[in-house]
Design a protein around this motif. Structure first.
Motif, PDB file in Angstrom:
ATOM      1  N   GLU A   1      -6.822   0.600   2.249  1.00 48.02           N
ATOM      2  CA  GLU A   1      -6.148   1.776   3.112  1.00 48.02           C
ATOM      3  C   GLU A   1      -7.435   2.092   3.811  1.00 48.02           C
ATOM      4  O   GLU A   1      -7.196   2.351   5.221  1.00 48.02           O
ATOM      5  CB  GLU A   1      -5.886   2.905   2.086  1.00 48.02           C
ATOM      6  CG  GLU A   1      -4.442   2.437   1.401  1.00 48.02           C
ATOM      7  CD  GLU A   1      -4.185   3.650   0.536  1.00 48.02           C
ATOM      8  OE1 GLU A   1      -4.190   5.031   1.047  1.00 48.02           O
ATOM      9  OE2 GLU A   1      -3.741   3.706  -0.699  1.00 48.02           O
TER      10      GLU A   1
ATOM     11  N   LEU B   1       0.859  -1.010   0.003  1.00 44.32           N
ATOM     12  CA  LEU B   1      -0.011  -0.067  -0.014  1.00 44.32           C
ATOM     13  C   LEU B   1       0.686   1.310  -0.005  1.00 44.32           C
ATOM     14  O   LEU B   1       0.823   1.977   0.995  1.00 44.32           O
ATOM     15  CB  LEU B   1      -0.879  -0.063   1.314  1.00 44.32           C
ATOM     16  CG  LEU B   1      -1.827  -1.067   1.277  1.00 44.32           C
ATOM     17  CD1 LEU B   1      -2.619  -1.085   2.673  1.00 44.32           C
ATOM     18  CD2 LEU B   1      -2.607  -1.244   0.326  1.00 44.32           C
TER      19      LEU B   1
ATOM     20  N   ASN C   1       0.521   4.145  -1.319  1.00 43.73           N
ATOM     21  CA  ASN C   1      -0.301   5.283  -1.103  1.00 43.73           C
ATOM     22  C   ASN C   1      -0.676   5.534   0.229  1.00 43.73           C
ATOM     23  O   ASN C   1      -1.549   6.638   0.392  1.00 43.73           O
ATOM     24  CB  ASN C   1      -1.380   5.055  -2.288  1.00 43.73           C
ATOM     25  CG  ASN C   1      -1.104   5.268  -3.668  1.00 43.73           C
ATOM     26  OD1 ASN C   1      -0.650   6.183  -4.137  1.00 43.73           O
ATOM     27  ND2 ASN C   1      -1.037   3.957  -4.264  1.00 43.73           N
TER      28      ASN C   1
ATOM     29  N   ARG D   1      -6.097   0.948  -3.824  1.00 41.05           N
ATOM     30  CA  ARG D   1      -5.845   1.813  -2.731  1.00 41.05           C
ATOM     31  C   ARG D   1      -7.285   1.355  -1.821  1.00 41.05           C
ATOM     32  O   ARG D   1      -7.389   1.725  -0.560  1.00 41.05           O
ATOM     33  CB  ARG D   1      -6.100   3.171  -3.174  1.00 41.05           C
ATOM     34  CG  ARG D   1      -5.132   3.871  -3.723  1.00 41.05           C
ATOM     35  CD  ARG D   1      -5.106   5.300  -3.548  1.00 41.05           C
ATOM     36  NE  ARG D   1      -4.828   5.806  -2.513  1.00 41.05           N
ATOM     37  CZ  ARG D   1      -4.642   7.001  -2.122  1.00 41.05           C
ATOM     38  NH1 ARG D   1      -5.140   8.048  -2.999  1.00 41.05           N
ATOM     39  NH2 ARG D   1      -4.431   7.359  -0.965  1.00 41.05           N
TER      40      ARG D   1
END
Length: 412
Positions: free
Chosen positions: A179, A149, A151, A176
């Motif tokens: 997240e 991950l 991002n 994403r």
């Protein structure tokens, strides 16, 4: 205002959540960086140095810095939270029952810090020991069974505080989506938020229509602008508007269509607030940006259903005009960066408009955007410059990399 919350973009910042780049960034390669939404393969140690300097800049201004992975590790000390994290992480249909069962058992035995590492940096096929079956046999050895991950660096996107409630967002890109599951876990299970007076109340959710935090700007108490483009959908704005109006958190939401392009993926790549009545904006779109004012005159904060009241949608108006009307001020001043179209495009790509206000007329910006920063200072804004040559490879500036947890409310 409670201990946690925000009613604007510019109230004095007290607490912020960041994510220091780590092993997940080292998992990027030229083969996967596009799929994982990075424009290049960053120099990880330099990115960490730049991020450490960013965090220290905030601390030097009296801001409490929370680190996402530390908060996640502390959350995973609790058994129920661990089970939820593992279950959602392994829910993908690509794993198959044999591998999923093996990974569930292996992860359940990990101490919290190690589990945090697997959840954020991912798991490659060649790192699995003892879980052999059809899936592991057929997949390439360097295939990710659980994606990293990278991002997570951009903590603004996965949650946004609206007054004393936190909206858990729904991220559009497959790379994403996990997240927000981790972010929701922190807000619902970490002692700091779980045990806050009255608990921490949430809005929206990762399972809802797509809304990303980079598209949400708190223009003023009671006024929220939401970009609609590559990441946030019209249905997502409608869902968030209903919840916000039902909770009495705002009186107007501005839906702002933006180009569905990588360079303008979020509203905060185009404009950010730097004072109670001043905004810095990408000049190439300043004259064309429109807004639809959304209100809900029949919303009842004491009602039980946010889906029954009527939303009123006004005809589109120029964004600055619609915003000033909603904010009940004469003018929302656009700081004229005065850049020629080519320079404007270059500095917008380098997140020149993605500033983080830490107080009225005080903003953090990337040092490389010389022209934009100079014009901000000419307009009376104190610009605190930070390095970001490596941090910006995922297309995000100081605002993208920070989720305000607490800001001082603006005077009534």
């Amino acid at each position: 205002m409670a201990d946690h919350g925000a009613d604007s973009e510019v109230g004095t910042l007290r607490t912020v959540m960041l994510h220091r780049p780590g092993a997940e960034l080292a998992r990027l390669t030229p083969r996967n960086n596009d799929r994982l939404l990075f424009d290049g393969v960053p120099w990880v140690s330099r990115a960490q140095e730049e991020h450490d300097a960013f965090a220290e800049t905030l601390r030097n201004r009296g801001v409490e810095v929370l680190h996402l992975t530390q908060m996640l590790t502390e959350t995973l000390a609790e058994e129920t939270a661990r089970h939820r994290a593992i279950t959602t992480t392994l829910s993908g249909l690509h794993l198959g029952d044999t591998l999923r069962d093996y990974l569930a058992r292996a992860l359940a035995d990990c101490p919290p810090k190690e589990l945090t590492g697997y959840l954020t940096a991912g798991i490659r096929n060649d790192e699995v020991r003892g879980g052999h079956g059809l899936v592991t046999s057929l997949l390439p050895s360097d295939e990710f069974l659980v994606d990293p991950l990278p991002n997570l660096l951009f903590t603004r996107d996965s949650s946004v505080w609206i007054r004393d409630r936190v909206a858990i967002t729904s991220l559009a890109m497959p790379a994403r989506r996990r997240e927000t599951q981790l972010t929701e876990l922190i807000y619902t299970s970490h002692p700091r938020f779980r045990d806050a007076p009255g608990g921490t109340r949430t809005l929206h959710g990762w399972h809802s229509e797509h809304v990303e935090g980079g598209d949400v700007l708190l223009l003023a108490p009671g006024v929220i602008a939401v970009g609609v483009g590559e990441r946030t959908t019209p249905a997502g704005v409608e869902r968030l508007a209903r919840q916000v109006f039902h909770a009495g958190l705002a009186h107007t939401m501005l839906a702002v269509p933006i180009a569905q392009e990588r360079a303008t993926m979020h509203l905060d790549t185009i404009c950010t607030m730097v004072d109670v009545d001043k905004i810095v904006m990408y000049p190439n779109v300043a004259d064309s940006l429109q807004a639809f004012a959304v209100t809900a005159p029949d919303a009842d904060p004491n009602g039980s259903d946010s889906s029954t009241f009527r939303l009123e949608v006004a005809e589109p108006e120029p964004f600055l005009l619609a915003a000033a009307k909603a904010m009940q001020i004469d003018t929302l001043h656009q700081i004229d960066t005065g850049l020629d179209p080519v320079t404007a495009e270059r500095e917008q790509w380098d997140d020149g408009n993605n500033t983080l206000a830490i107080a009225p007329r005080v903003a953090i910006a990337y040092v490389r955007n010389d022209e934009t920063n100079a014009r901000l200072e000419d307009a009376g804004i104190e610009v605190i410059r930070i390095e970001g040559s490596e941090l910006g490879s995922g297309r995000g500036g100081p605002r993208c990399m920070s989720c305000p947890i607490a800001r001082d409310p603006l005077p009534a």
